[in-house]
Write a protein that holds these residues in place. Sequence first.
Motif, PDB file in Angstrom:
ATOM      1  N   LEU A   1      -1.002  17.966  -2.946  1.00 22.51           N
ATOM      2  CA  LEU A   1      -0.041  17.946  -2.540  1.00 22.51           C
ATOM      3  C   LEU A   1       0.218  16.331  -2.840  1.00 22.51           C
ATOM      4  O   LEU A   1      -0.376  15.008  -2.787  1.00 22.51           O
ATOM      5  CB  LEU A   1       0.303  18.040  -0.857  1.00 22.51           C
ATOM      6  N   ASN A   2       1.640  16.158  -2.676  1.00 23.13           N
ATOM      7  CA  ASN A   2       2.605  14.822  -3.706  1.00 23.13           C
ATOM      8  C   ASN A   2       2.223  13.784  -1.859  1.00 23.13           C
ATOM      9  O   ASN A   2       2.257  14.792  -1.023  1.00 23.13           O
ATOM     10  CB  ASN A   2       3.808  14.764  -3.229  1.00 23.13           C
ATOM     11  N   ASN A   3       2.319  12.802  -1.868  1.00 25.07           N
ATOM     12  CA  ASN A   3       2.058  12.060  -0.105  1.00 25.07           C
ATOM     13  C   ASN A   3       3.633  11.635   0.372  1.00 25.07           C
ATOM     14  O   ASN A   3       3.163  11.513   1.663  1.00 25.07           O
ATOM     15  CB  ASN A   3       1.795  10.382  -0.463  1.00 25.07           C
ATOM     16  N   ASN A   4       4.228  12.332   0.011  1.00 27.04           N
ATOM     17  CA  ASN A   4       5.841  12.412   0.583  1.00 27.04           C
ATOM     18  C   ASN A   4       6.076  14.170   1.142  1.00 27.04           C
ATOM     19  O   ASN A   4       6.430  13.934   1.893  1.00 27.04           O
ATOM     20  CB  ASN A   4       6.954  11.999  -0.189  1.00 27.04           C
ATOM     21  N   ASP A   5       5.646  14.768   0.583  1.00 27.20           N
ATOM     22  CA  ASP A   5       5.496  16.127   1.510  1.00 27.20           C
ATOM     23  C   ASP A   5       5.408  15.925   2.995  1.00 27.20           C
ATOM     24  O   ASP A   5       4.185  15.584   2.933  1.00 27.20           O
ATOM     25  CB  ASP A   5       4.481  17.493   0.872  1.00 27.20           C
ATOM     26  N   LYS A   6       6.057  17.066   3.658  1.00 24.70           N
ATOM     27  CA  LYS A   6       5.984  16.943   4.371  1.00 24.70           C
ATOM     28  C   LYS A   6       4.740  18.651   4.907  1.00 24.70           C
ATOM     29  O   LYS A   6       3.953  18.682   5.834  1.00 24.70           O
ATOM     30  CB  LYS A   6       6.926  17.079   5.310  1.00 24.70           C
ATOM     31  N   PHE A   7       5.167  19.544   4.226  1.00 23.62           N
ATOM     32  CA  PHE A   7       4.920  20.468   4.624  1.00 23.62           C
ATOM     33  C   PHE A   7       3.616  21.110   3.761  1.00 23.62           C
ATOM     34  O   PHE A   7       4.385  20.406   2.296  1.00 23.62           O
ATOM     35  CB  PHE A   7       5.039  21.489   5.307  1.00 23.62           C
ATOM     36  N   CYS A   8       2.558  21.442   3.292  1.00 24.71           N
ATOM     37  CA  CYS A   8       1.841  22.331   2.306  1.00 24.71           C
ATOM     38  C   CYS A   8       2.984  23.647   2.108  1.00 24.71           C
ATOM     39  O   CYS A   8       3.032  24.338   2.423  1.00 24.71           O
ATOM     40  CB  CYS A   8       1.261  22.847   2.993  1.00 24.71           C
TER      41      CYS A   8
ATOM     42  N   GLU B   1       0.569  -1.512  -0.049  1.00 24.83           N
ATOM     43  CA  GLU B   1       0.060  -0.342  -0.282  1.00 24.83           C
ATOM     44  C   GLU B   1       0.858   1.977  -0.410  1.00 24.83           C
ATOM     45  O   GLU B   1       0.549   1.978  -0.595  1.00 24.83           O
ATOM     46  CB  GLU B   1      -0.692  -0.081   1.430  1.00 24.83           C
ATOM     47  N   LYS B   2       1.823   1.254   0.711  1.00 27.24           N
ATOM     48  CA  LYS B   2       2.619   2.441   0.875  1.00 27.24           C
ATOM     49  C   LYS B   2       3.417   2.530  -0.663  1.00 27.24           C
ATOM     50  O   LYS B   2       3.710   4.036  -0.917  1.00 27.24           O
ATOM     51  CB  LYS B   2       3.956   2.758   1.522  1.00 27.24           C
ATOM     52  N   ILE B   3       3.542   1.642  -0.682  1.00 31.02           N
ATOM     53  CA  ILE B   3       4.392   1.972  -2.165  1.00 31.02           C
ATOM     54  C   ILE B   3       3.506   2.019  -3.353  1.00 31.02           C
ATOM     55  O   ILE B   3       3.674   3.722  -3.974  1.00 31.02           O
ATOM     56  CB  ILE B   3       4.961   0.396  -3.057  1.00 31.02           C
ATOM     57  N   ASN B   4       2.305   1.768  -3.745  1.00 29.02           N
ATOM     58  CA  ASN B   4       1.060   2.252  -4.465  1.00 29.02           C
ATOM     59  C   ASN B   4       0.657   3.622  -3.916  1.00 29.02           C
ATOM     60  O   ASN B   4       0.248   4.532  -4.704  1.00 29.02           O
ATOM     61  CB  ASN B   4      -0.033   1.426  -4.405  1.00 29.02           C
TER      62      ASN B   4
ATOM     63  N   LYS C   1       0.451   9.264  -4.842  1.00 27.96           N
ATOM     64  CA  LYS C   1      -0.599   9.114  -4.387  1.00 27.96           C
ATOM     65  C   LYS C   1      -0.653  10.600  -3.972  1.00 27.96           C
ATOM     66  O   LYS C   1      -0.421  11.172  -3.276  1.00 27.96           O
ATOM     67  CB  LYS C   1      -1.363   8.066  -2.826  1.00 27.96           C
ATOM     68  N   VAL C   2      -1.876  11.286  -4.772  1.00 30.09           N
ATOM     69  CA  VAL C   2      -2.093  12.826  -3.936  1.00 30.09           C
ATOM     70  C   VAL C   2      -3.181  12.926  -3.549  1.00 30.09           C
ATOM     71  O   VAL C   2      -4.150  12.550  -3.043  1.00 30.09           O
ATOM     72  CB  VAL C   2      -2.016  13.833  -5.609  1.00 30.09           C
ATOM     73  N   ILE C   3      -2.436  14.272  -2.030  1.00 31.48           N
ATOM     74  CA  ILE C   3      -3.127  13.919  -1.480  1.00 31.48           C
ATOM     75  C   ILE C   3      -3.887  15.659  -1.003  1.00 31.48           C
ATOM     76  O   ILE C   3      -3.149  16.197  -1.675  1.00 31.48           O
ATOM     77  CB  ILE C   3      -3.052  13.612   0.121  1.00 31.48           C
ATOM     78  N   GLU C   4      -5.042  15.971  -0.583  1.00 32.25           N
ATOM     79  CA  GLU C   4      -5.562  17.110  -0.580  1.00 32.25           C
ATOM     80  C   GLU C   4      -5.030  17.750   1.149  1.00 32.25           C
ATOM     81  O   GLU C   4      -5.370  17.173   1.981  1.00 32.25           O
ATOM     82  CB  GLU C   4      -7.170  17.293  -0.827  1.00 32.25           C
ATOM     83  N   CYS C   5      -4.966  19.285   0.982  1.00 31.46           N
ATOM     84  CA  CYS C   5      -4.331  19.414   2.141  1.00 31.46           C
ATOM     85  C   CYS C   5      -5.714  20.899   2.243  1.00 31.46           C
ATOM     86  O   CYS C   5      -6.631  21.122   1.166  1.00 31.46           O
ATOM     87  CB  CYS C   5      -3.293  20.361   1.996  1.00 31.46           C
ATOM     88  N   GLU C   6      -6.214  21.478   3.795  1.00 32.24           N
ATOM     89  CA  GLU C   6      -7.287  21.447   4.157  1.00 32.24           C
ATOM     90  C   GLU C   6      -7.275  23.074   3.398  1.00 32.24           C
ATOM     91  O   GLU C   6      -8.866  23.799   3.417  1.00 32.24           O
ATOM     92  CB  GLU C   6      -7.037  21.978   5.566  1.00 32.24           C
ATOM     93  N   CYS C   7      -6.618  23.407   2.876  1.00 28.42           N
ATOM     94  CA  CYS C   7      -6.143  24.759   2.277  1.00 28.42           C
ATOM     95  C   CYS C   7      -6.724  24.658   0.693  1.00 28.42           C
ATOM     96  O   CYS C   7      -6.829  25.961  -0.164  1.00 28.42           O
ATOM     97  CB  CYS C   7      -5.473  25.538   2.207  1.00 28.42           C
ATOM     98  N   GLY C   8      -6.726  22.777   0.716  1.00 27.49           N
ATOM     99  CA  GLY C   8      -7.522  23.079  -1.510  1.00 27.49           C
ATOM    100  C   GLY C   8      -6.330  23.203  -1.974  1.00 27.49           C
ATOM    101  O   GLY C   8      -6.415  22.849  -3.048  1.00 27.49           O
ATOM    102  N   ASN C   9      -5.088  22.616  -1.585  1.00 25.46           N
ATOM    103  CA  ASN C   9      -3.687  22.412  -1.984  1.00 25.46           C
ATOM    104  C   ASN C   9      -3.676  21.665  -2.886  1.00 25.46           C
ATOM    105  O   ASN C   9      -4.223  19.805  -2.059  1.00 25.46           O
ATOM    106  CB  ASN C   9      -2.447  23.004  -1.519  1.00 25.46           C
TER     107      ASN C   9
END
Length: 143
Positions: free
Chosen positions: A96-103, A79-82, A86-94
């Motif tokens: 982000l890449n799953n590997n990012d630590k900060f928006c 799952e981690k590899i998959n 994967k793109v995740i969405e920040c509360e601000c709508g930006n």
Amino acid sequence: MDKISFEKKIGKQNFKEKANINILINEHEDKKSVLLTELGILTYKKIREGCILDKDFDEISDKILECDKIIYKNIKELEKINNSNKVIECECGNKLNNNDKFCSVCGKNIEELKCEETIICGTCNLEIDIDSNYCVCCGKKLR
Ligand SMILES: [Zn+2]
Ligand SMILES: [Zn+2]
């Protein structure tokens, strides 16, 4: 019919009969294996639920639990590899890449967005979602 061809015929019949018997044996051995697996699953379920209390099952139950842990751990690895792209969405709508630590827009800590409350399973010691009814690894009933 001469003697030799008569013996040949009998030989052929025997061969066919033996083949049929072997098919029947194999069929039922397969069937038995499937049924034993079903019995094993049912028994293991009852052991986990505490309906069967017998020390004779301890060793094999522990081995099954070890297998479950390894299977679960490796499913998570997959799952981690998959999820790594994967793109995740920040509360601000930006986005982000799953590997990012900060928006990159609002500076929010992404690890916080990803982390969910967990509990530890008493049977397999795995960290699982707080609202799970059953342990996702070993199947223990949690509530
Ligand atoms: Zn943001
Ligand atoms: Zn568990």
